[in-house]
Design a protein around this motif. Structure first.
Motif, PDB file in Angstrom:
ATOM      1  N   ASN A   1       0.714  -0.888   0.651  1.00 12.69           N
ATOM      2  CA  ASN A   1       0.332  -0.255  -0.524  1.00 12.69           C
ATOM      3  C   ASN A   1       0.757   1.467   0.028  1.00 12.69           C
ATOM      4  O   ASN A   1      -0.008   2.181  -0.996  1.00 12.69           O
ATOM      5  CB  ASN A   1      -0.791  -0.214   1.077  1.00 12.69           C
ATOM      6  CG  ASN A   1      -2.022  -0.628   0.841  1.00 12.69           C
ATOM      7  OD1 ASN A   1      -2.733  -1.172  -0.049  1.00 12.69           O
ATOM      8  ND2 ASN A   1      -2.326  -1.590   2.020  1.00 12.69           N
ATOM      9  N   TYR A   2       1.364   1.615   0.609  1.00  9.54           N
ATOM     10  CA  TYR A   2       2.820   2.244   0.864  1.00  9.54           C
ATOM     11  C   TYR A   2       2.966   3.113  -0.537  1.00  9.54           C
ATOM     12  O   TYR A   2       3.772   3.875  -1.391  1.00  9.54           O
ATOM     13  CB  TYR A   2       4.052   2.262   1.473  1.00  9.54           C
ATOM     14  CG  TYR A   2       5.126   3.086   1.235  1.00  9.54           C
ATOM     15  CD1 TYR A   2       5.430   4.181   1.683  1.00  9.54           C
ATOM     16  CD2 TYR A   2       6.990   2.089   0.758  1.00  9.54           C
ATOM     17  CE1 TYR A   2       5.625   4.644   2.030  1.00  9.54           C
ATOM     18  CE2 TYR A   2       7.390   3.679   0.169  1.00  9.54           C
ATOM     19  CZ  TYR A   2       7.383   5.013   1.088  1.00  9.54           C
ATOM     20  OH  TYR A   2       8.353   6.370   1.103  1.00  9.54           O
TER      21      TYR A   2
ATOM     22  N   ARG B   1       2.146   1.532  -3.479  1.00  8.65           N
ATOM     23  CA  ARG B   1       0.467   1.979  -4.221  1.00  8.65           C
ATOM     24  C   ARG B   1       0.108   3.771  -4.406  1.00  8.65           C
ATOM     25  O   ARG B   1      -0.482   4.793  -5.091  1.00  8.65           O
ATOM     26  CB  ARG B   1      -0.719   1.512  -4.060  1.00  8.65           C
ATOM     27  CG  ARG B   1      -0.541  -0.120  -4.965  1.00  8.65           C
ATOM     28  CD  ARG B   1      -1.833  -0.542  -4.431  1.00  8.65           C
ATOM     29  NE  ARG B   1      -1.428  -2.135  -5.083  1.00  8.65           N
ATOM     30  CZ  ARG B   1      -2.297  -2.594  -5.979  1.00  8.65           C
ATOM     31  NH1 ARG B   1      -1.735  -1.484  -7.018  1.00  8.65           N
ATOM     32  NH2 ARG B   1      -1.540  -3.638  -6.383  1.00  8.65           N
ATOM     33  N   ASN B   2       0.849   4.192  -2.729  1.00 12.26           N
ATOM     34  CA  ASN B   2       0.127   5.339  -2.620  1.00 12.26           C
ATOM     35  C   ASN B   2       0.715   6.392  -2.891  1.00 12.26           C
ATOM     36  O   ASN B   2       0.983   7.583  -3.146  1.00 12.26           O
ATOM     37  CB  ASN B   2       0.355   5.435  -0.814  1.00 12.26           C
ATOM     38  CG  ASN B   2      -0.787   4.426  -0.692  1.00 12.26           C
ATOM     39  OD1 ASN B   2      -1.777   4.469  -0.947  1.00 12.26           O
ATOM     40  ND2 ASN B   2      -1.281   4.200   0.970  1.00 12.26           N
ATOM     41  N   TYR B   3       2.770   5.993  -3.055  1.00  8.05           N
ATOM     42  CA  TYR B   3       3.656   6.841  -3.288  1.00  8.05           C
ATOM     43  C   TYR B   3       2.966   7.181  -4.988  1.00  8.05           C
ATOM     44  O   TYR B   3       3.278   8.279  -4.879  1.00  8.05           O
ATOM     45  CB  TYR B   3       4.592   6.460  -3.341  1.00  8.05           C
ATOM     46  CG  TYR B   3       6.343   6.360  -3.451  1.00  8.05           C
ATOM     47  CD1 TYR B   3       6.547   8.065  -3.144  1.00  8.05           C
ATOM     48  CD2 TYR B   3       6.804   6.386  -4.929  1.00  8.05           C
ATOM     49  CE1 TYR B   3       7.542   8.524  -3.486  1.00  8.05           C
ATOM     50  CE2 TYR B   3       8.034   6.994  -5.391  1.00  8.05           C
ATOM     51  CZ  TYR B   3       8.321   8.364  -4.871  1.00  8.05           C
ATOM     52  OH  TYR B   3       9.349   8.897  -5.366  1.00  8.05           O
TER      53      TYR B   3
ATOM     54  N   LYS C   1       0.850   6.722  -6.424  1.00  2.79           N
ATOM     55  CA  LYS C   1      -0.726   7.369  -6.592  1.00  2.79           C
ATOM     56  C   LYS C   1      -0.686   9.238  -6.283  1.00  2.79           C
ATOM     57  O   LYS C   1      -1.140   9.989  -7.048  1.00  2.79           O
ATOM     58  CB  LYS C   1      -1.882   7.235  -5.778  1.00  2.79           C
ATOM     59  CG  LYS C   1      -2.207   5.813  -6.683  1.00  2.79           C
ATOM     60  CD  LYS C   1      -3.147   5.688  -5.411  1.00  2.79           C
ATOM     61  CE  LYS C   1      -4.365   4.658  -5.840  1.00  2.79           C
ATOM     62  NZ  LYS C   1      -5.551   3.458  -4.987  1.00  2.79           N
ATOM     63  N   SER C   2       0.090   9.742  -5.522  1.00  4.13           N
ATOM     64  CA  SER C   2       0.604  10.984  -5.155  1.00  4.13           C
ATOM     65  C   SER C   2       1.070  11.445  -5.944  1.00  4.13           C
ATOM     66  O   SER C   2       1.160  12.405  -6.366  1.00  4.13           O
ATOM     67  CB  SER C   2       1.602  10.709  -3.746  1.00  4.13           C
ATOM     68  OG  SER C   2       3.089  10.302  -3.896  1.00  4.13           O
TER      69      SER C   2
ATOM     70  N   PRO D   1      -7.219  12.190  -8.220  1.00  5.35           N
ATOM     71  CA  PRO D   1      -7.269  10.979  -6.506  1.00  5.35           C
ATOM     72  C   PRO D   1      -9.441  10.205  -6.710  1.00  5.35           C
ATOM     73  O   PRO D   1     -10.670  11.129  -6.807  1.00  5.35           O
ATOM     74  CB  PRO D   1      -7.450  12.122  -5.333  1.00  5.35           C
ATOM     75  CG  PRO D   1      -7.988  13.605  -5.810  1.00  5.35           C
ATOM     76  CD  PRO D   1      -7.586  13.860  -7.337  1.00  5.35           C
TER      77      PRO D   1
ATOM     78  N   GLN E   1     -12.435   6.993  -2.089  1.00  7.64           N
ATOM     79  CA  GLN E   1     -13.265   5.496  -1.627  1.00  7.64           C
ATOM     80  C   GLN E   1     -15.043   5.975  -1.320  1.00  7.64           C
ATOM     81  O   GLN E   1     -14.682   6.174  -0.716  1.00  7.64           O
ATOM     82  CB  GLN E   1     -11.813   4.767  -0.923  1.00  7.64           C
ATOM     83  CG  GLN E   1     -10.839   4.923  -0.900  1.00  7.64           C
ATOM     84  CD  GLN E   1      -9.515   4.147   0.197  1.00  7.64           C
ATOM     85  OE1 GLN E   1      -9.983   4.756   0.939  1.00  7.64           O
ATOM     86  NE2 GLN E   1      -7.999   4.377   0.034  1.00  7.64           N
TER      87      GLN E   1
END
Length: 238
Positions: A38-39, A41-43, A45-46, A56, A59
């Motif tokens: 998840n880290y 993926r979030n990296y 995405k940001s 964005p 959810q």
């Protein structure tokens, strides 16, 4: 199946955005269908939102929270029991009774105070009347005593030659009294017998002039009622 995240990673590498080492590692994991944290993926995405203009994604839990926040809260109906309303009514009636009793007590106190005040006024007026009667009686007694005694006086203390002398006085005897004037040498220069009125008073007039009025000084006027003699003095200027 290739992870759709690989497109964003590839575009970020082409534009040289982000950490190249991390992006290449994520890119290999996407090609090999490996697990991506998840880290990571979030990296991606940001970076994609910042440099690639990605919108964005909201959810489901965020949508649900937003929907719940828009809903109006349901306020439960408050039902008062009969016992509580009866208690309130009883308290209200008791307070009204207390107010009425207090007002009655106040009226009673005011009435008693007013009656006491009236009594004090009546007593003070009575005392004042008694004192006035006593003072009037004393004045009457003094007047009677003064009228009962023998006296003589003149209207002025000083006279000049040719002035008219007004002589008056009182006597406790009826009939006549004898009036006389003597000069500074003690010589009789005027005399007259006049009647006493019913109220015990007498009066007459004399002229300051004639034989024996030649010198200035203190002159003596006398009255005799055959029981006693009284005198008085006045000044004469020749």
């Amino acid at each position: 199946m290739t992870d759709p995240l690989i497109d964003d990673v590839k575009e970020l590498l082409d534009k040289e955005k982000g950490d190249e080492r991390i992006l290449k590692q994520i890119y290999r994991a996407c090609e090999n269908n490996e697990v991506i944290s998840n880290y990571e993926r979030n990296y991606v995405k940001s970076l994609a939102e910042k440099h690639l203009g990605r919108i964005p994604q909201i959810q489901d839990n965020q949508i649900e929270e937003k929907h719940q926040s828009n809903e109006k809260p349901i306020v439960p109906d408050v039902i008062f029991s009969k016992t509580s309303s009866q208690k309130v009514e009883s308290l209200y009636s008791k307070s009204n009774k207390n107010k009425k009793s207090t007002s009655k007590n106040t009226k009673i106190l005011l009435g008693a105070g007013g009656a006491t005040f009236v009594m004090l006024i009546i007593i003070s007026m009575s005392l004042t009347g008694i004192l006035n009667l006593e003072s009037n009686d004393s004045q009457i007694i003094s007047e009677d005593s003064s009228s009962a005694s023998l006296s003589i006086k003149t209207d002025l203390a000083t006279y000049q030659k040719g002035d008219i002398i007004s002589i008056s006085g009182t006597s406790d005897t009826s009939g006549k009294v004898t009036l006389s004037i003597k000069n500074q040498d003690g010589k009789l220069i005027w005399s007259e017998a006049i009647s006493v009125k019913n109220n015990g008073r007498f009066s007459t007039l004399a002229i300051a002039g004639g034989p024996g009025w030649d010198k200035s000084g203190t002159y003596t006027i006398q009255v005799n009622n055959n029981s006693e003699t009284k005198s008085n003095t006045f000044s004469f200027k020749a």
